[in-house]
Design an enzyme around this catalytic site. Sequence first.
Site, PDB file in Angstrom:
ATOM      1  N   GLU A 292      -8.024  -5.196   0.332  1.00 15.54           N
ATOM      2  CA  GLU A 292      -8.180  -6.318  -1.347  1.00 15.54           C
ATOM      3  C   GLU A 292      -8.663  -7.501  -0.484  1.00 15.54           C
ATOM      4  O   GLU A 292      -9.370  -8.440  -1.247  1.00 15.54           O
ATOM      5  CB  GLU A 292      -7.456  -5.961  -2.319  1.00 15.54           C
ATOM      6  CG  GLU A 292      -7.291  -4.407  -2.666  1.00 15.54           C
ATOM      7  CD  GLU A 292      -9.268  -3.539  -3.452  1.00 15.54           C
ATOM      8  OE1 GLU A 292     -10.425  -3.817  -2.703  1.00 15.54           O
ATOM      9  OE2 GLU A 292      -8.932  -2.823  -3.835  1.00 15.54           O
TER      10      GLU A 292
ATOM     11  N   HIS B  66       0.717  -1.217  -0.322  1.00 15.26           N
ATOM     12  CA  HIS B  66      -0.204  -0.095  -0.087  1.00 15.26           C
ATOM     13  C   HIS B  66       0.713   1.232   0.056  1.00 15.26           C
ATOM     14  O   HIS B  66       1.805   1.318   0.430  1.00 15.26           O
ATOM     15  CB  HIS B  66      -0.629  -0.414   1.305  1.00 15.26           C
ATOM     16  CG  HIS B  66      -2.578   0.646   1.044  1.00 15.26           C
ATOM     17  ND1 HIS B  66      -2.145   1.832   1.433  1.00 15.26           N
ATOM     18  CD2 HIS B  66      -3.323   0.342   0.976  1.00 15.26           C
ATOM     19  CE1 HIS B  66      -3.350   2.637   1.091  1.00 15.26           C
ATOM     20  NE2 HIS B  66      -4.200   1.706   0.654  1.00 15.26           N
TER      21      HIS B  66
HETATM   22  N1  ACO Z   1       3.533  -7.292  -4.597  1.00 17.61           N
HETATM   23  C1  ACO Z   1       5.302  -7.619  -4.371  1.00 17.61           C
HETATM   24  N2  ACO Z   1       6.173  -6.649  -4.794  1.00 17.61           N
HETATM   25  C2  ACO Z   1       5.883  -5.943  -4.435  1.00 17.61           C
HETATM   26  C3  ACO Z   1       4.093  -5.470  -4.403  1.00 17.61           C
HETATM   27  C4  ACO Z   1       2.518  -6.082  -3.871  1.00 17.61           C
HETATM   28  N3  ACO Z   1       2.032  -7.266  -3.664  1.00 17.61           N
HETATM   29  N4  ACO Z   1       3.664  -4.000  -4.218  1.00 17.61           N
HETATM   30  C5  ACO Z   1       4.739  -3.616  -3.901  1.00 17.61           C
HETATM   31  N5  ACO Z   1       6.316  -4.620  -4.681  1.00 17.61           N
HETATM   32  C6  ACO Z   1       7.281  -4.000  -4.722  1.00 17.61           C
HETATM   33  C7  ACO Z   1       7.264  -3.185  -6.176  1.00 17.61           C
HETATM   34  O1  ACO Z   1       7.738  -3.926  -7.219  1.00 17.61           O
HETATM   35  C8  ACO Z   1       8.793  -2.253  -6.132  1.00 17.61           C
HETATM   36  O2  ACO Z   1       9.777  -3.605  -5.662  1.00 17.61           O
HETATM   37  P1  ACO Z   1      11.440  -2.396  -6.401  1.00 17.61           P
HETATM   38  O3  ACO Z   1      11.454  -1.874  -5.843  1.00 17.61           O
HETATM   39  O4  ACO Z   1      12.124  -3.947  -6.186  1.00 17.61           O
HETATM   40  O5  ACO Z   1      11.129  -2.202  -7.769  1.00 17.61           O
HETATM   41  C9  ACO Z   1       8.596  -1.992  -4.205  1.00 17.61           C
HETATM   42  O6  ACO Z   1       7.303  -2.826  -3.270  1.00 17.61           O
HETATM   43  C10 ACO Z   1       7.502  -0.754  -3.927  1.00 17.61           C
HETATM   44  O7  ACO Z   1       6.731  -0.906  -5.138  1.00 17.61           O
HETATM   45  P2  ACO Z   1       6.100   0.711  -5.083  1.00 17.61           P
HETATM   46  O8  ACO Z   1       5.182   0.280  -6.426  1.00 17.61           O
HETATM   47  O9  ACO Z   1       6.969   2.114  -5.046  1.00 17.61           O
HETATM   48  O10 ACO Z   1       5.133   0.844  -4.221  1.00 17.61           O
HETATM   49  P3  ACO Z   1       3.219   1.690  -5.017  1.00 17.61           P
HETATM   50  O11 ACO Z   1       4.075   2.588  -3.138  1.00 17.61           O
HETATM   51  O12 ACO Z   1       3.870   2.345  -5.455  1.00 17.61           O
HETATM   52  O13 ACO Z   1       1.991   0.629  -4.817  1.00 17.61           O
HETATM   53  C11 ACO Z   1       0.469  -0.645  -4.560  1.00 17.61           C
HETATM   54  C12 ACO Z   1       1.290   0.100  -3.901  1.00 17.61           C
HETATM   55  C13 ACO Z   1       0.309  -0.028  -6.005  1.00 17.61           C
HETATM   56  C14 ACO Z   1      -1.358  -0.340  -3.816  1.00 17.61           C
HETATM   57  C15 ACO Z   1       1.258  -1.905  -4.948  1.00 17.61           C
HETATM   58  O14 ACO Z   1       2.180  -2.491  -3.688  1.00 17.61           O
HETATM   59  C16 ACO Z   1       0.746  -3.226  -6.091  1.00 17.61           C
HETATM   60  O15 ACO Z   1       0.862  -2.949  -7.034  1.00 17.61           O
HETATM   61  N6  ACO Z   1      -0.271  -4.241  -5.086  1.00 17.61           N
HETATM   62  C17 ACO Z   1      -0.826  -4.912  -4.622  1.00 17.61           C
HETATM   63  C18 ACO Z   1      -2.240  -4.575  -5.726  1.00 17.61           C
HETATM   64  C19 ACO Z   1      -3.190  -3.819  -4.847  1.00 17.61           C
HETATM   65  O16 ACO Z   1      -3.313  -5.795  -4.237  1.00 17.61           O
HETATM   66  N7  ACO Z   1      -3.937  -3.138  -4.887  1.00 17.61           N
HETATM   67  C20 ACO Z   1      -5.028  -2.956  -4.517  1.00 17.61           C
HETATM   68  C21 ACO Z   1      -4.458  -1.144  -3.075  1.00 17.61           C
HETATM   69  S1  ACO Z   1      -5.471  -1.215  -1.704  1.00 17.61           S
HETATM   70  C22 ACO Z   1      -6.902  -0.269  -2.912  1.00 17.61           C
HETATM   71  O17 ACO Z   1      -6.487   0.641  -3.557  1.00 17.61           O
HETATM   72  C23 ACO Z   1      -7.827   0.128  -2.518  1.00 17.61           C
END
Ligand code: ACO
Length: 377
Positions: free
Chosen positions: A319, A261
């Site tokens: 989620e 998140h």
């Molecule tokens: N699984 C694996 N790796 C992840 C995940 C995940 N669920 N979430 C983040 N990471 C990793 C990224 O790949 C990144 O790795 P890196 O630095 O080696 O490239 C690092 O963690 C940081 O990720 P960011 O994308 O910078 O984090 P951000 O704050 O933008 O992401 C997000 C938040 C989009 C929710 C992300 O965690 C994600 O894609 N989760 C999966 C989708 C999801 O569950 N969405 C629902 C969110 S809740 C809502 O909106 C109601």
Amino acid sequence: MSTIEVTTNGYKPGLEGVVAAETKLSHVDGLKGELIIGGYPVEELASRASFEETVYLLWNGVLPTVDELTTFRTKLAALRTLPDAANELIHSLLPYRLPVMDVLRIVAGVADVDQPQADARQRASCLLARLPTIVATYWRLRNQQTVIQPDPTLNHAANYLYMVSGQRPDAASERGLETYLNTVIDHGLNASTFAARVIIATQTDLTSAIVGAIGALKGPLHGGAPGPALEMVFEIGSADRAEPIIREKLERGERLMGFGHRIYKVRDPRAEVLSQAAAKMFQTSGDTHLYLLAKEVEAVAIRLLEEYKPGRNLQTNVEFYTALLLHGLGMETELFTPTFAIARAGGWIAHCFEQLETGRLIRPQSKYVGKVMNSVR
Ligand code: ACO
């Protein structure tokens, strides 16, 4: 060719950490894992209030009295029937077999077409009341089922379940859905709420803001995650397969849906509220297998996320348990995100009211990183 001198300092990709609004609607503390909605901790509000009470709270700043609640419920119930234009549009879209969220986005645009003179409050009630009818009508038609007309004796949550399934829900299911709707009704300046505020800040109409917000919500990085989250639990199937399957996904660089998140660096408090609601529902139905499996999957996922992404603090988000709870209510995965929209609409509308009060256009700047040519030839 020359370069433009950069005059825009402080660029934050994804606006991370930028405070772009003041709000009394909700507060997210991502480090403590706390969520306040309309002044109440989510743990207190979600499982005790009805959805209509929570909407009233966000739209008016206080919980309703008994009479005010009755009036609001009656008003919403009376507005549920779609105008002919919306029904005709749904029928015309059937041959395209569109996802439910796409149809919701398209038809929401004509949902209040019969209320041209209505003030913002009336249009707000109308949109809120009719989103469930759009979803249920399209869902049943696409599944070759007869459309169920709204039942004005049922409240918002129960009526939605009834229109989708054709069965009047029992008290446990109704409570389960109310808890879900309350839990996700608002969440600070999330992407779809920000989109709604940007749109309404131009002083356009409320319908435009809600249509834009629906479009933002359906993306997999926002509201589109619960379906894939549940699919992963099904794919795993038994606790002993959790580690190899999740490891394989992370090795391939996949994101685990339902984890991570932008704001929360600890467990999303909504995950706990929904986990408890799901536990109650699964116990009532006597089928705890899926719930226990999900718990195992969650534990393995968090352990492996720490191994593959150390220091990122990737925890369970809302989620993951949304998927489990809505599945327990008998909903198919494609209805998860539309159901999220039905809840979040209460928050989007409240944010629109709040944004309009500021009277301020939202217009940030960009930093030009392109070239400047002196001549086109
Ligand atoms: N699984 C694996 N790796 C992840 C995940 C995940 N669920 N979430 C983040 N990471 C990793 C990224 O790949 C990144 O790795 P890196 O630095 O080696 O490239 C690092 O963690 C940081 O990720 P960011 O994308 O910078 O984090 P951000 O704050 O933008 O992401 C997000 C938040 C989009 C929710 C992300 O965690 C994600 O894609 N989760 C999966 C989708 C999801 O569950 N969405 C629902 C969110 S809740 C809502 O909106 C109601």
